[in-house]
Each structure stands twice: as structure tokens, then as C-alpha cells.
Design a protein around this motif. Structure first.
Motif, PDB file in Angstrom:
ATOM      1  N   VAL A  99      10.153  -7.045   5.943  1.00 28.31           N
ATOM      2  CA  VAL A  99      10.082  -5.591   5.766  1.00 28.31           C
ATOM      3  C   VAL A  99      10.972  -5.167   4.596  1.00 28.31           C
ATOM      4  O   VAL A  99      10.585  -4.316   3.767  1.00 28.31           O
ATOM      5  CB  VAL A  99      10.488  -4.876   7.066  1.00 28.31           C
ATOM      6  N   GLU A 100      12.158  -5.755   4.518  1.00 25.37           N
ATOM      7  CA  GLU A 100      13.055  -5.416   3.407  1.00 25.37           C
ATOM      8  C   GLU A 100      12.438  -5.786   2.061  1.00 25.37           C
ATOM      9  O   GLU A 100      12.512  -5.018   1.085  1.00 25.37           O
ATOM     10  CB  GLU A 100      14.394  -6.121   3.590  1.00 25.37           C
ATOM     11  N   GLN A 101      11.813  -6.955   2.004  1.00 27.70           N
ATOM     12  CA  GLN A 101      11.174  -7.363   0.754  1.00 27.70           C
ATOM     13  C   GLN A 101      10.024  -6.423   0.387  1.00 27.70           C
ATOM     14  O   GLN A 101       9.823  -6.082  -0.799  1.00 27.70           O
ATOM     15  CB  GLN A 101      10.678  -8.799   0.877  1.00 27.70           C
ATOM     16  N   ASN A 102       9.285  -5.977   1.387  1.00 30.63           N
ATOM     17  CA  ASN A 102       8.188  -5.044   1.119  1.00 30.63           C
ATOM     18  C   ASN A 102       8.716  -3.705   0.612  1.00 30.63           C
ATOM     19  O   ASN A 102       8.113  -3.073  -0.283  1.00 30.63           O
ATOM     20  CB  ASN A 102       7.346  -4.835   2.368  1.00 30.63           C
ATOM     21  N   LEU A 103       9.836  -3.275   1.172  1.00 33.54           N
ATOM     22  CA  LEU A 103      10.410  -2.011   0.722  1.00 33.54           C
ATOM     23  C   LEU A 103      10.928  -2.109  -0.709  1.00 33.54           C
ATOM     24  O   LEU A 103      10.785  -1.173  -1.515  1.00 33.54           O
ATOM     25  CB  LEU A 103      11.546  -1.590   1.667  1.00 33.54           C
ATOM     26  N   LEU A 104      11.520  -3.274  -1.052  1.00 31.56           N
ATOM     27  CA  LEU A 104      12.059  -3.440  -2.398  1.00 31.56           C
ATOM     28  C   LEU A 104      10.953  -3.558  -3.442  1.00 31.56           C
ATOM     29  O   LEU A 104      11.126  -3.136  -4.596  1.00 31.56           O
ATOM     30  CB  LEU A 104      12.958  -4.676  -2.452  1.00 31.56           C
ATOM     31  N   SER A 105       9.852  -4.137  -3.027  1.00 28.72           N
ATOM     32  CA  SER A 105       8.749  -4.294  -3.990  1.00 28.72           C
ATOM     33  C   SER A 105       7.897  -3.043  -4.124  1.00 28.72           C
ATOM     34  O   SER A 105       7.102  -2.928  -5.059  1.00 28.72           O
ATOM     35  CB  SER A 105       7.858  -5.469  -3.569  1.00 28.72           C
ATOM     36  N   ASP A 106       8.051  -2.125  -3.205  1.00 27.38           N
ATOM     37  CA  ASP A 106       7.245  -0.895  -3.247  1.00 27.38           C
ATOM     38  C   ASP A 106       7.995   0.161  -4.063  1.00 27.38           C
ATOM     39  O   ASP A 106       9.154   0.491  -3.753  1.00 27.38           O
ATOM     40  CB  ASP A 106       7.020  -0.383  -1.824  1.00 27.38           C
ATOM     41  N   PRO A 107       7.345   0.703  -5.098  1.00 26.77           N
ATOM     42  CA  PRO A 107       8.042   1.728  -5.900  1.00 26.77           C
ATOM     43  C   PRO A 107       8.338   2.992  -5.105  1.00 26.77           C
ATOM     44  O   PRO A 107       9.293   3.701  -5.395  1.00 26.77           O
ATOM     45  CB  PRO A 107       7.069   1.997  -7.055  1.00 26.77           C
ATOM     46  N   LEU A 108       7.540   3.279  -4.088  1.00 20.60           N
ATOM     47  CA  LEU A 108       7.769   4.446  -3.231  1.00 20.60           C
ATOM     48  C   LEU A 108       7.877   3.981  -1.770  1.00 20.60           C
ATOM     49  O   LEU A 108       6.899   4.026  -1.010  1.00 20.60           O
ATOM     50  CB  LEU A 108       6.633   5.465  -3.398  1.00 20.60           C
ATOM     51  N   PRO A 109       9.020   3.491  -1.384  1.00 17.65           N
ATOM     52  CA  PRO A 109       9.146   2.993  -0.003  1.00 17.65           C
ATOM     53  C   PRO A 109       9.008   4.122   1.000  1.00 17.65           C
ATOM     54  O   PRO A 109       9.534   5.229   0.799  1.00 17.65           O
ATOM     55  CB  PRO A 109      10.549   2.398   0.013  1.00 17.65           C
ATOM     56  N   ILE A 110       8.292   3.821   2.065  1.00 15.94           N
ATOM     57  CA  ILE A 110       8.063   4.817   3.112  1.00 15.94           C
ATOM     58  C   ILE A 110       8.426   4.203   4.471  1.00 15.94           C
ATOM     59  O   ILE A 110       8.501   2.976   4.641  1.00 15.94           O
ATOM     60  CB  ILE A 110       6.602   5.298   3.113  1.00 15.94           C
ATOM     61  N   LEU A 111       8.641   5.063   5.429  1.00 16.89           N
ATOM     62  CA  LEU A 111       9.026   4.631   6.776  1.00 16.89           C
ATOM     63  C   LEU A 111       7.906   3.881   7.481  1.00 16.89           C
ATOM     64  O   LEU A 111       8.152   3.022   8.342  1.00 16.89           O
ATOM     65  CB  LEU A 111       9.447   5.856   7.598  1.00 16.89           C
ATOM     66  N   ALA A 112       6.677   4.146   7.134  1.00 14.61           N
ATOM     67  CA  ALA A 112       5.539   3.468   7.779  1.00 14.61           C
ATOM     68  C   ALA A 112       5.553   1.972   7.518  1.00 14.61           C
ATOM     69  O   ALA A 112       5.030   1.192   8.314  1.00 14.61           O
ATOM     70  CB  ALA A 112       4.234   4.086   7.298  1.00 14.61           C
ATOM     71  N   THR A 113       6.163   1.560   6.396  1.00 13.44           N
ATOM     72  CA  THR A 113       6.255   0.120   6.110  1.00 13.44           C
ATOM     73  C   THR A 113       7.093  -0.588   7.167  1.00 13.44           C
ATOM     74  O   THR A 113       6.760  -1.684   7.623  1.00 13.44           O
ATOM     75  CB  THR A 113       6.867  -0.094   4.717  1.00 13.44           C
ATOM     76  N   VAL A 114       8.189   0.047   7.576  1.00 11.91           N
ATOM     77  CA  VAL A 114       9.049  -0.533   8.625  1.00 11.91           C
ATOM     78  C   VAL A 114       8.314  -0.559   9.962  1.00 11.91           C
ATOM     79  O   VAL A 114       8.350  -1.550  10.704  1.00 11.91           O
ATOM     80  CB  VAL A 114      10.359   0.267   8.731  1.00 11.91           C
ATOM     81  N   THR A 115       7.660   0.560  10.259  1.00 15.08           N
ATOM     82  CA  THR A 115       6.942   0.638  11.539  1.00 15.08           C
ATOM     83  C   THR A 115       5.841  -0.405  11.625  1.00 15.08           C
ATOM     84  O   THR A 115       5.655  -1.051  12.665  1.00 15.08           O
ATOM     85  CB  THR A 115       6.348   2.041  11.705  1.00 15.08           C
ATOM     86  N   GLN A 116       5.128  -0.594  10.550  1.00 14.82           N
ATOM     87  CA  GLN A 116       4.030  -1.559  10.557  1.00 14.82           C
ATOM     88  C   GLN A 116       4.541  -2.994  10.716  1.00 14.82           C
ATOM     89  O   GLN A 116       3.947  -3.805  11.419  1.00 14.82           O
ATOM     90  CB  GLN A 116       3.232  -1.433   9.256  1.00 14.82           C
TER      91      GLN A 116
END
Length: 754
Positions: A135-152
């Protein structure tokens, strides 16, 4: 904010996420003083109340996510404590030094099963940490991190971590360990969530690894590896169960005296099945097979020192015999082989190939990802069969079980009739006097040894194991009296121990306490327990009393016939007094009619027991011995054999046994009176004995024909005995007369002496 959230998901609180329990402890509210508050019912992670920039919907989502961090921290805390290895260095209870919660509660007990479950939890938490990292890697790679990434990324753990937390809370609060823990996990496996079911099955697999290791130690090496009392096979704690085992104290003492080590005690009383630690999905029959297999392997791997010496001497004699042919060089080689042969005795009793086969079966079960009950029971049954077969080889073949069974039949069941006939004849004059309490056993040993010299040949290697005892004079018979509690209540005194009775009260009945002992060596002590020998002893006491009664009736007839021949010879020389013998014969005719009735009953009872019961059951036992190759089956067949002897001989029916004892006592009294009849005629006593005998014999026939006995397992054999007694309907008619109040059977009259 998202990085604070990720740290909270791994159990680290801060300004964004706070722990209400830590705040309560900091403020000194004392909520943690109670051990029950170590595990709150709900997560204590909360968002800081001063976060005003969050929307209520976002706050709800984040609150649900940070609960996973609470569950993760508690599960990781449980795994850290349970995996602590300080209990390896000490068998005492331990506490984790850096665990303030546990330091405030009770000391923690070591548990290998909890450690195994903790290993499984660590595996699940590692998957969770990997998911958080992803999840952390996905947030860092996403230019606009959102809370749904953590939830998913963490959505699936919302159905895993809360039930796992409930599991550890129940384990800690109820102090669940060992087999109880396996049982708890097995119950929780049955759920409707596939992911959760897979996790619980993995935890159960880790627990089963410990159980299979303990099974391997127990059924391959005969070692109980259970430091913390978590295995369902446990050593017997005689301190806590002394009240339940008090009736076995004498058996245990005799066992400890008859062997140099505790092998025999371990076999009979050393281990038991702990129902508290037995998982419900392992039934009692399988647990008993596991218990037996381990005890059998323990016996096979640890023969006694006397057995080792005996086997070594046999091997040495065999090797020396072969070396006489080979000459001097062969003898020189023998000296190097003899010490090695003593070390191979245990290997012969349980070959390494068989142990490897057992180990392979358990390893196959251990490697399976799921516990399959059918395969488990099949493997345990195969292991038990292997252990039972090798134990059968040890007891039946090496120890000559059938030869000892034949010896017990010869001496305890009176199959050697010539020996006991000679013994009773040699001891007849001694038994006509009351036994002396100090020398009764020594006095009886003289005719016993004389009978052995006259009838027992030197080839009978089992006779030296037989010894004569008078238990009523100085030997505690508590262990044997428990087998037949109904027989102890004999109002006539035939089976009651004679301590405290006067010589007048004991009279000749004191010799009824004569008994035999049989010396049994290892490993036959596994088969012939003290309980078994005591049953043989009780049957022997009953049979020797019956044999003695039958012989006294015959001796009385022979003595009177001898006197009658003398009178006849005197009559031929003195024809003037020829009326005296005729008058004496008429006077004694009713007396001999009673003696004939007594002889008829005793002879048929003796024939029934010796032929219809003993010989018949012996043939059944021999057939089982030839067909069976299982030690436990042989023990069961032998128990059935003894039970049949006792049941069909009526020793387990108090009313019948008391009547038979009374009849034998009346017969002996009758014989002693009529032998003194010429010098001291006692008509009133003979009439009393006759009347009592008629009542007892008719009562015996009435009880044996009762509907209660007719429907029991002894009915087929009972009918044979009744047919012999009532072949001409005499007993039936007389018994009917006794029961008829109007027409009672009169006593046999006696002609008064003029």
C-alpha cells in the motif's frame, strides 16, 4: 496524514492516532491493574479529537482502518510473548521482562502449543505487513494518493484480524493450552469465510506439528516428551488420585518388589489418558491405541536387566556350542561377539525397520496440510498392530506364555489331580486339627513337598514357581479380596479371614484359607497381573475345598466299609452273635442314604466345574491363542476365560456361593461325626445336619432354576449341571415340597440305639 496512518496500521501511535488505554495508564486511572483489562473488547486506537479538517465519512473510514493496527499490535504482542524461549532453560513459570501487563497478572506458564500457534500468527502478520508495504509503494507511485488505495489494499484483513484477536483473547483469559487449544481451533475452522477458515487451518496445522512430534517420541521411542503437561497421554499422578487408586496400593507394592526398575509399574499404572487434553475429534478408542502403542514400545525398548542377562546367557550358550565345532579360532572370535550381543536384545524385540515404518507413517500425517481423521485413525491402528505383534512375540514366543497357562491350569485349577489327591491324603490328619496361627503354613509345607516328591517329576520346570500360602495367617489379602466382595460376607465363615477368631470358632474351617502363589518373571508380569493371579487363587480355594469335601465323603465310606468287613469276619467266627452286625447295619442305613445324597451333589458339582467349565473354556482359550497374533487380544481372551470360570462356577453369585459353602461345611461335619459314630453316637446332630442339607440342596436347586439365571450368559452350562442333578426329577420334587407350606419334606429318621 497517510504516513501517520500507515504507521498506525503497524501498531505505532502518535499525534494523529492515539491509544486510549495508554492514556488511561498515564493518567493513573488504574484500568490496567485488572488482568481482564489487558484485552479490551473493542479496539482502543482512536483518531485525535482535534483533527477538524477530516470529513465525517473520512473519519469513519480511517477509524475502521486503524482498528487493524490495534489488532496487529495485540497479535504481535501475543506472538512475542508465546515465542519466548526462557522456559527452555527452566521448567518454572516465566514472565516476559518487558511485558508490564503480564507482570501485573499471574506468572505465565510455558506452552509449546501456544508457541506453535504463535508461529502461525507470525506468518499471517508477515502477510499483513507485506500488504501494508505494498500500500505504501502504491501511494508513493501515485501522483495523487487517495485514501481508497489504503482501503482497497487492506480490505481482506478486516475479516481476518478481528476473529484472530478474539481467539487470542479467549486463549489468554481461559488459559487454554495443549489439546484444549487444538480443540478450540478445530471448532473455529467451521466458518463461512474461506479466508478466515484457511488462516485457522494453518494455525491448527502448526499445533498438529507439536502433537505429531509428541506422538513420534511416544510411539517410536517410548518417551513421553511433555514438559508442560499438554499432551493427552500423561504420567499418572498418584498424589492427586490417591483416593481413586487406594485399592491398587498392594498391587503396586508387589509389582515394585518383583522387578528392579519401574517398567512394570509404568505398564500398569504409569500412564493414563487425560480427558482434559484430549481433542474431541480424536475418540477414546484411538487414544487408547496410542496409549497402548507407546507403552508397548517402551517395554520393547527397555527390557529389564534380568531379561537381558537371560537372553545374553542363551546367546552365549548357543554361540559356544557352535564354536566347539569351529575350534580354537572360533572361540577367539566368540569372545569379541558376546558383549555386542547383549546390546542387540532391544533391537531384536523391536527391529529398527519397524521403528522406521512407524516414523514414516507419522511423518506422512505430519506433512499433510489438513488433519484427515480417517487417515489418522488408520495410521494409528497400523502402528498399534505393529506394537501389539512384537509384544505378542515377546510374551508368547520368548516367554512361553502357553506353558505358564498350562501350569496355572495344572495347579490352580486342579488339572494335576494326582498331585492334589496325594496332598490332601498326606495332610488329612493335619487338617483334622485347628491350624496354628504361628506355624500353619510351615506345617502344611511338609505334605505339600511329600506330594510333590511322589507325583511331580523333575521335568516339570514350572512347579518351582508354585508356592503354598496361608493368607489368613499373617499375609494381607486386601488386593485379592476386592475381586469377590460377595464372597467375603459368608455367614458360615468359610471365606472370612481368621484373624481375631478363637481356635474354637476357626476349628477345621481355618484350612479353607490355603492358597497358592505363582512366581512370574518379566515380561509375563504384563500378562499375569496380581489381579489375574488373585482370581486364579480364588478359584483354587473354591476347588480345593470341593476336592477336600469329595475326598472326605469317600474316606468316610471306606472307613465304615472296613469296619463292616471286620464285623462280618467276627460274625463268621461267632455265629451266636450274628444279630449285632445286622442291627448295626439297619441303624446306619438312613445315615448312608444321606451320605449318598451328599456324594451325588458334590461329585456332580465337581464334574461340572472340572469338565463342563474348565476343560471347555480351556479349549476355547487354546483356539484363540493359536489364531491371534495380537497381545491385547490375548489379554482380552484370557480375561474372558477367567470371567467364564468365575461366572459358570457361580462364584459371582453371593446367594449360590454361600449355599455351596454351607453344603460343603455340612458334608465335612457329617463325615467327622459318622467316623466317631461307633464310639460317640450323636443322633441329634446327624438329624440337624440332614435337615440343613436337605434345605440347602433344595434351595440351591430352586435358585439355579430361577428365571434370572435362566436368562443369563451361563444358562447353557447351567442346564447341563441341572440335568445331571435332576435326571430322575428327584430334586424337582423335593424342592417343590420344601416350597409347599402344607406338605413339608420330613427329615430322614434314624433308628435309636437300644
Amino acid at each position: 496524514m497517510l504516513h501517520e496512518l500507515l504507521l498506525a496500521l503497524l501498531g505505532f501511535t502518535g499525534d494523529f492516532v492515539i491509544d486510549e488505554r495508554e492514556q488511561a495508564e498515564t493518567l493513573g486511572l488504574g484500568a490496567a491493574d485488572n488482568p481482564l483489562h489487558q484485552f479490551p473488547d473493542e479496539p482502543t486506537f482512536r483518531l485525535a479529537p482535534d483533527l477538524s479538517f477530516l470529513h465525517p465519512s473520512e473519519r469513519n473510514v480511517i477509524q475502521r482502518l486503524i482498528s487493524l493496527g490495534f489488532y496487529y499490535r495485540e497479535l504481535d504482542h501475543f506472538a512475542t510473548i508465546s515465542r519466548n524461549l526462557s522456559f527452555i532453560q527452566s521448567t518454572k513459570d516465566f514472565s516476559l521482562p518487558h511485558s508490564p501487563e503480564l507482570l501485573k497478572g499471574k506468572p505465565r506458564k510455558g506452552s509449546v502449543y501456544r508457541r506453535a500457534i504463535a508461529n502461525g500468527i507470525v506468518e499471517i502478520l508477515s502477510v499483513y505487513r507485506a500488504a501494508v508495504l505494498q500500500v505504501e509503494q502504491n501511494l508513493l507511485s501515485d501522483p495523487l494518493p487517495i485514501l481508497a488505495t489504503v482501503t482497497q489494499g487492506l480490505n481482506k484483513f478486516e475479516v481476518l484480524l478481528p476473529p484472530l484477536y478474539e481467539l487470542i483473547v479467549e486463549i489468554e483469559r481461559e488459559d487454554i493450552r495443549g489439546g484444549q487449544l487444538l480443540n478450540l481451533l478445530h471448532k473455529r475452522c467451521h466458518c463461512g469465510v474461506p479466508e478466515l477458515q484457511a488462516c485457522i487451518q494453518r494455525l491448527l496445522w502448526h499445533g498438529h506439528q507439536v502433537m505429531y512430534n509428541q506422538l513420534t517420541y511416544w510411539m517410536v521411542y517410548g518417551i513421553l516428551q511433555d514438559q508442560h503437561g499438554e499432551f493427552f497421554i500423561q504420567r499418572q499422578d498418584r498424589k492427586t488420585e490417591g483416593h481413586e487408586l487406594s485399592h491398587l496400593d498392594d498391587i503396586t507394592n508387589l509389582m515394585q518388589k518383583s522387578t528392579d526398575d519401574g517398567a512394570l509399574t509404568d505398564w500398569h499404572l504409569g500412564f493414563h489418558i487425560s480427558l482434559e487434553m484430549l481433542p474431541e475429534y480424536i475418540n477414546m478408542r484411538v487414544a487408547e491405541s496410542i496409549l497402548f502403542a507407546g507403552k508397548a514400545v517402551k517395554v520393547l525398548r527397555n527390557p529389564t536387566s534380568s531379561f537381558r542377562l537371560q537372553e545374553s546367557s542363551v546367546r552365549q550358550s548357543v554361540l559356544k556350542g557352535s564354536c566347539r565345532v569351529q575350534g580354537f579360532l572360533g572361540t577367539f572370535g566368540l569372545e569379541r561377539e558376546i558383549p555386542q550381543s547383549s546390546n542387540l536384545i532391544a533391537e531384536d524385540l523391536l527391529p529398527q525397520s519397524e521403528a522406521d515404518k512407524i516414523d514414516a507413517m507419522l511423518k506422512e500425517l505430519k506433512q499433510s496440510s489438513e488433519f484427515q481423521k480417517r487417515l489418522f485413525e488408520s495410521a494409528i491402528s497400523s502402528i498399534r498392530t505393529i506394537a501389539a505383534n512384537h509384544l505378542w512375540q515377546l510374551v508368547v514366543v520368548r516367554a512361553d506364555l502357553n506353558g505358564h497357562l498350562k501350569a496355572l491350569k495344572d495347579y490352580f485349577l486342579l488339572a494335576k489331580g494326582d498331585f492334589f489327591q496325594c496332598f490332601l491324603e498326606e495332610s488329612r490328619q493335619l487338617m483334622r486339627l485347628p491350624p496354628r496361627q504361628s506355624t500353619a503354613e510351615a506345617d502344611l509345607m511338609v505334605p505339600f513337598q511329600l506330594a510333590a516328591l511322589k507325583t511331580v517329576s523333575d521335568e516339570d520346570k514350572y512347579f518351582p514357581r508354585v508356592s503354598l500360602r496361608m493368607p489368613s495367617f499373617g499375609i494381607n489379602m486386601t488386593a485379592t479380596q476386592v475381586d469377590f466382595p460377595k464372597l467375603k460376607s459368608n455367614a458360615d465363615g468359610n471365606l472370612v479371614p481368621l484373624q481375631g477368631r478363637t481356635l474354637v470358632e476357626s476349628s477345621l474351617d481355618g484350612w479353607d484359607g490355603v492358597a497358592l502363589e505363582y512366581s512370574v518373571d518379566w515380561p509375563l508380569q504384563l500378562f499375569f497381573t496380581q489381579e489375574v493371579i488373585s482370581k486364579y487363587r480364588k478359584v483354587f480355594q473354591y476347588l480345593i475345598r470341593l476336592k477336600r469335601t469329595q475326598m472326605e465323603l469317600e474316606k468316610s465310606w471306606a472307613a465304615v466299609m472296613h469296619q463292616d468287613h471286620i464285623d462280618f469276619a467276627n460274625n463268621r467266627r461267632d455265629c451266636k452273635n450274628n444279630s449285632i452286625p445286622q442291627h448295626r447295619r439297619r441303624r446306619s442305613l438312613p445315615m448312608w442314604r444321606v451320605r449318598e445324597h451328599m456324594t451325588f451333589l458334590i461329585r456332580n458339582l465337581q464334574f461340572y466345574i472340572q469338565v463342563d467349565v474348565i476343560e471347555s473354556q480351556w479349549n476355547v482359550l487354546q483356539a484363540h491363542l493359536q489364531d491371534s497374533r495380537d497381545f491385547t487380544e490375548l489379554v482380552g481372551f484370557h480375561q474372558e476365560y477367567l470371567a467364564a470360570l468365575i461366572s459358570q462356577s457361580f462364584l459371582d453369585i453371593g446367594s449360590v456361593s454361600r449355599i455351596l459353602d454351607s453344603i460343603m461345611k455340612l458334608c465335612l461335619q457329617f463325615c467327622w461325626i459318622i467316623e466317631q459314630y461307633e464310639s460317640n453316637p450323636n443322633i441329634s446332630e446327624l438329624e440337624h445336619i440332614t435337615e440343613e442339607f436337605n434345605k440347602k440342596s433344595n434351595s440351591l436347586y430352586t435358585i439355579l432354576r430361577s428365571s434370572r439365571l435362566a436368562g443369563s450368559q451361563r444358562a447353557p452350562f447351567l442346564r447341563q449341571f441341572l440335568m445331571r442333578l435332576n435326571f430322575n426329577s428327584f430334586f424337582e420334587q423335593t424342592a417343590r415340597g420344601v416350597l409347599n407350606v402344607v406338605k413339608a419334606r420330613p427329615a430322614i429318621p434314624f433308628v435309636q440305639q437300644e
